[in-house]
Design a protein around this motif. Structure first.
Motif, short mmCIF file in Angstrom:
data_model
loop_
_atom_site.label_atom_id
_atom_site.label_comp_id
_atom_site.label_asym_id
_atom_site.label_seq_id
_atom_site.Cartn_x
_atom_site.Cartn_y
_atom_site.Cartn_z
N THR A 248 32.23 80.56 10.09
CA THR A 248 33.59 80.22 10.59
C THR A 248 34.43 81.56 10.26
N SER A 249 34.09 82.72 9.80
CA SER A 249 34.77 83.96 9.53
C SER A 249 33.89 84.86 9.97
N ARG A 250 34.43 86.21 10.08
CA ARG A 250 34.02 87.21 10.97
C ARG A 250 32.88 87.78 10.21
#
Length: 292
Positions: A55-57
């Motif tokens: 969900t994050s970079r």
């Protein structure tokens, strides 16, 4: 039904965790990014769990992924150790182990079995010879690892154990009561001169009943109750017992079993030395006594 985890997929999973991303992990593994992604997908499907938080970079591990990571590292470590041990060329060849005849039992069979299991591509040549000959061979670089029976320990050697040197005779034998005392020794026996000197110092008359080049000739004579001999505690020949002479025979000086390694940096020699030391640290059987 038992299922198996894919080690290749586990390796990619660990690489992604260490590298912090699929692209870097693919470079570390010399694979394409799509190949690594496919392996991760199959791994997640086989476990029915999400291993990576996407969900994050930056990629992070889910709680399930964190739990799997420790198992994955352990499994890959064991896999790599087994593969290296069984295929590495440095563990091929021959190792020469020298042991005096009278201390082959009880430890050496266990030593050979353990070494063969740990180094299946290595061949061990067991050389049975008197201590003096083994020391000469060791000095000439003819043998890799030797055990010796000595009153002291020479340069570079290690004392494995100090053991009593005991008078032995046939089971229920009476040869030790005879005068002159019949004794049996090989010509190259390292105990011979010290034992005969002890008899002379105590004023005990003796005669050499067997004077042979062969250990089995001495053992045969002793087991037939034709003579007495000496042995280290725990290393009695078949059909013999310790003589409980009650002081009628001289007390003998204890002897060392020593270990010498020709190439202390050679991995196979180090492993053999470690196994030998481990086996000698194990409890020894209790001997039987001939009582007066």
């Amino acid at each position: 039904m038992v299922r198996n985890l894919d080690l290749t997929a586990l390796r990619s999973f660990v690489a992604v965790s260490d590298a912090g991303g699929v692209t870097r992990a693919a470079g570390m593994l010399n694979l394409t990014q799509s190949a690594v992604s496919m392996q991760l997908k199959r791994l997640e499907e086989s476990l029915n769990a999400s291993l990576l938080d996407r969900t994050s970079r930056t990629i992070a591990l889910t709680p399930a992924g964190e739990q799997l990571l420790g198992y994955a590292r352990s499994m890959l470590k064991i896999n790599d150790e087994a593969l290296n041990r069984l295929t590495a060329t440095e563990f091929e060849g021959e190792l020469k182990l020298g042991v005096p005849h009278d201390i082959i039992y009880p430890a050496i069979p266990a030593v050979l079995k353990r070494f063969a299991a740990d180094f299946p591509r290595m061949q061990v040549r067991l050389i049975s010879a008197p201590t003096r000959k083994l020391l000469n061979m060791f000095g000439g670089g003819e043998v890799d690892v030797i055990l010796t029976t000595e009153e002291t320990c020479g340069p570079g050697g290690k004392v494995l154990v100090e053991l009593p040197l005991l008078w032995i005779g046939a089971q229920d034998g009476v040869a030790w009561r005879k005068q002159p005392l019949p004794v049996a020794f090989c010509k190259n026996c390292i105990f011979r001169s010290g034992v005969l000197q002890a008899l002379n110092e105590d004023g005990i008359d003796w005669q050499m009943a067997v004077d042979s080049e062969l250990d089995n000739a001495v053992e045969a004579a002793v087991s037939a109750d034709l003579a007495v001999h000496v042995a280290l505690k725990g290393s009695l020949p078949p059909h013999t017992e310790i003589i409980d002479h009650g002081g009628l025979l001289p007390e003998l000086k204890p002897q060392n079993i020593n270990l010498y390694v020709l190439k202390p940096k050679d991995q196979a020699s180090i492993a053999m030395a470690d196994i030998v030391q481990h086996c000698y640290a194990a409890p020894q059987p209790k001997p039987q006594l001939i009582t007066a």
